[in-house]
Design an enzyme around this catalytic site. Structure first.
Site, short mmCIF file in Angstrom:
data_model
loop_
_atom_site.label_atom_id
_atom_site.label_comp_id
_atom_site.label_asym_id
_atom_site.label_seq_id
_atom_site.Cartn_x
_atom_site.Cartn_y
_atom_site.Cartn_z
CE LYS A 22 -35.05 -19.19 -19.44
NZ LYS A 22 -34.15 -18.20 -20.06
CG ASN A 23 -33.92 -15.86 -17.17
OD1 ASN A 23 -33.41 -16.78 -17.82
ND2 ASN A 23 -34.84 -15.05 -17.69
NE ARG A 91 -28.64 -12.74 -26.38
CZ ARG A 91 -28.00 -12.14 -27.38
NH1 ARG A 91 -28.07 -12.62 -28.59
NH2 ARG A 91 -27.31 -11.04 -27.16
CB CYS A 115 -31.62 -14.03 -30.31
SG CYS A 115 -32.70 -13.27 -29.15
NE ARG A 120 -31.63 -10.93 -25.70
CZ ARG A 120 -31.94 -12.07 -25.08
NH1 ARG A 120 -32.45 -13.07 -25.74
NH2 ARG A 120 -31.73 -12.20 -23.79
CG ASP A 303 -38.61 -12.69 -19.91
OD1 ASP A 303 -38.35 -12.32 -21.06
OD2 ASP A 303 -37.73 -12.96 -19.07
NE ARG A 395 -33.39 -21.52 -25.02
CZ ARG A 395 -32.68 -20.60 -25.64
NH1 ARG A 395 -32.96 -20.25 -26.86
NH2 ARG A 395 -31.68 -20.02 -25.01
N1 EPU Z 1 -28.78 -4.11 -24.14
C1 EPU Z 1 -27.85 -3.37 -24.85
N2 EPU Z 1 -26.53 -3.60 -24.61
C2 EPU Z 1 -26.08 -4.52 -23.72
C3 EPU Z 1 -27.04 -5.27 -23.00
C4 EPU Z 1 -28.36 -5.04 -23.23
O1 EPU Z 1 -28.20 -2.53 -25.66
O2 EPU Z 1 -24.86 -4.68 -23.56
C5 EPU Z 1 -30.22 -3.89 -24.36
C6 EPU Z 1 -30.92 -5.12 -24.93
O3 EPU Z 1 -30.78 -5.22 -26.34
C7 EPU Z 1 -32.34 -4.88 -24.48
C8 EPU Z 1 -32.15 -4.20 -23.11
O4 EPU Z 1 -30.83 -3.71 -23.10
O5 EPU Z 1 -32.97 -3.98 -25.35
C9 EPU Z 1 -32.34 -5.11 -21.91
O6 EPU Z 1 -31.68 -6.33 -22.11
P1 EPU Z 1 -31.01 -7.18 -20.97
O7 EPU Z 1 -29.54 -7.11 -21.10
O8 EPU Z 1 -31.59 -6.80 -19.65
O9 EPU Z 1 -31.49 -8.66 -21.35
P2 EPU Z 1 -30.66 -9.96 -21.10
O10 EPU Z 1 -29.86 -9.81 -19.86
O11 EPU Z 1 -29.96 -10.36 -22.34
C10 EPU Z 1 -32.41 -11.13 -19.55
C11 EPU Z 1 -33.18 -12.43 -19.57
C12 EPU Z 1 -34.25 -12.37 -20.65
C13 EPU Z 1 -35.18 -11.19 -20.34
C14 EPU Z 1 -34.35 -9.89 -20.24
C15 EPU Z 1 -35.16 -8.68 -19.85
C16 EPU Z 1 -31.54 -14.04 -18.82
C17 EPU Z 1 -30.68 -15.20 -19.10
N3 EPU Z 1 -32.25 -13.53 -19.82
O12 EPU Z 1 -31.82 -11.01 -20.84
O13 EPU Z 1 -34.99 -13.58 -20.56
O14 EPU Z 1 -36.14 -11.05 -21.34
O15 EPU Z 1 -33.29 -10.05 -19.27
O16 EPU Z 1 -35.76 -8.87 -18.62
O17 EPU Z 1 -31.62 -13.61 -17.67
C18 EPU Z 1 -36.36 -15.33 -21.32
O18 EPU Z 1 -36.19 -15.90 -20.22
O19 EPU Z 1 -37.24 -15.71 -22.14
C19 EPU Z 1 -35.54 -14.17 -21.66
C20 EPU Z 1 -35.40 -13.72 -22.92
#
Ligand code: EPU
Length: 416
Positions: A22-23, A91, A115, A120, A303, A395
């Site tokens: 998915k990701n 998101r 969320c 996030r 995850d 999802r």
């Molecule tokens: N963060 C910030 N600012 C930003 C972006 C991130 O402070 O602009 C913080 C987040 O709040 C968090 C950390 O950085 O504390 C890491 O977040 P990241 O941005 O890596 O998460 P994401 O890209 O929103 C993806 C996956 C998530 C997975 C995380 C961590 C996708 C679509 N989602 O989310 O997947 O948990 O990376 O590996 O790729 C899931 O599949 O269940 C899921 C939540």
């Protein structure tokens, strides 16, 4: 709304086919916006989040021919807005921001709210785009991005962000000159996206390390790409073998993606036979307690935190599980406690005192991985567990109850 009903207490044995990730699929679907033409994507998992991503692309003007490969036609894309209704359901919709602004020099994307697992924010996505010359304004709940042109630059991420790295990589690939992303995410899904962008004609070095260098090109070609296997789905089934003391083989998978999880499951007493593209897991009679801290790849994935906690609630002794990525990712704890688990939380740390048994109960969860954790607990518990709010599972886990039934679980989906 559907419910999943599980009669627990049976060891699971057999082979589970792992779906596309998915990701990895979500950013790669967004990357189709970078080039006009017909893109071919193989191994796209038929999940609810993927349908949401396709609805968004359709809203922007793309059309589809279903099947494997899925064909995505992007010649008629003329929209530039990701509306609130779609972003609030997923998101990861913000992944269109980088590609839209790179190709059309403008994008209007609803700002995602918090969320169930944390605040996030997307501040690092936005700050990175500004470094490439994009003007960012926040108006009426939307990010409005515009640029005359994008120019390569040095971008340092305060925190390695997975979708932030993906968004910036997709923007920089069509920017003028060189972009260096420092403290970039190293997750395999980022590597899969980079492979895909490279096959489209992009020039990207250093993926899989924390410094990614991108030489912008003026144009990209449509992709023909196969999505990598889902490492979190794979790890969830390995944990299903562990918690039920069964033997499950997963295929296809990339064992290198699963090292941190396998290392921990070995400490918990499980054994693994690893070959290219498949892993056989052998559950231990006695589950040993383990300590875990979630971390960006190659660390233990957040995850998988909820699923491993379900397993540790049946360990012989006390485990300490620390969540370091998201500030509110313990929503499964109160539900696991309803099944008899002995867990206390202090800040971002959960102390799990293993019990010899869990009991089936009606439970519900607020996010995808928490739901998976409750299914795992239900598979091992005495009696019947009813997991509601199944849309969370849909999802991210393709045909979960069918895959589990094939390896011997008594599990069914019913409409409420
Ligand atoms: N963060 C910030 N600012 C930003 C972006 C991130 O402070 O602009 C913080 C987040 O709040 C968090 C950390 O950085 O504390 C890491 O977040 P990241 O941005 O890596 O998460 P994401 O890209 O929103 C993806 C996956 C998530 C997975 C995380 C961590 C996708 C679509 N989602 O989310 O997947 O948990 O990376 O590996 O790729 C899931 O599949 O269940 C899921 C939540």
């Amino acid at each position: 709304m559907d419910k999943i009903i599980i009669e627990g207490g049976r060891p699971l044995n057999g082979t589970v086919q792992i779906s596309g990730a998915k990701n990895a699929a979500l950013p790669i679907l967004a990357a189709t916006l970078l080039a006009s033409g017909v893109h071919r994507l193989r191994n796209i998992p038929p999940l609810r989040d993927i349908r949401t991503a396709k609805t968004l692309l359709y809203h922007l003007g793309a059309t589809f021919e279903e099947g494997d490969p899925l064909s995505v036609h992007t010649d008629s894309v003329d929209g530039h807005e990701a509306p609130y209704d779609l972003v609030k359901t997923m998101r990861a919709s913000v992944l269109v921001l980088g590609p839209l602004v790179a190709r059309f020099k403008k994008a209007r994307v609803s700002l995602p709210g918090g969320c169930a697992i944390g605040a996030r924010p997307i501040n690092l996505h936005l700050a990175g785009l500004e470094r490439l010359g994009v003007k960012i304004e926040l108006k009426h709940g939307y990010v409005e991005a515009s640029a005359k042109k994008l120019s390569g630059n040095h971008i340092y991420f305060d925190i390695p962000t997975v979708t932030g790295t993906a968004n910036l990589m997709m923007a920089a690939v069509l920017a003028e000159g060189k972009t260096v992303l420092e403290n970039a995410a190293r997750e395999p899904e980022v590597v899969d996206l980079a492979r895909c962008l490279t096959s489209m004609g992009g020039s990207i070095q250093g993926v899989g390390t924390s410094v990614i260098t991108i030489e912008g090109v003026s144009e990209l070609q449509p992709m023909d790409h196969t999505i990598m296997p889902d490492r979190i789905e794979a790890a969830t089934y390995l944990t299903a073998a562990g918690i039920t003391r069964g033997n499950i083989t997963i295929t296809p998978c990339i064992p290198d993606h699963l090292e941190a999880v396998i290392h921990k499951l070995e400490q918990a007493g499980m054994e693994f036979q690893i070959s290219e593209g498949s892993i056989k897991s052998i559950g231990a009679k006695v589950i040993r307690p383990i300590d875990i801290k979630t971390n960006p790849f190659p660390g233990f994935p957040t995850d998988m935190q909820a699923q491993i906690m379900a397993m540790m609630s049946l360990a012989q002794g006390q485990s300490i599980i620390t969540e370091k990525i998201f500030e509110n990712r313990f929503m499964h704890v109160s539900e696991l406690k309803r099944m008899g688990a002995d867990i206390s939380i202090e800040g971002n740390t959960a102390v799990v005192r293993g019990r010899s048994k869990l009991q089936g109960a009606p439970v519900m969860a607020t996010d995808l991985r928490a739901s998976a954790s409750l299914v795992l607990a239900g598979l091992a518990a005495d009696g019947v567990t009813e997991v509601s709010r199944v849309y969370h599972l849909d999802r991210g886990y393709e045909r979960l109850e069918e895959k589990l039934s094939r390896v011997g679980a008594r599990i069914k989906r019913v409409s409420e």
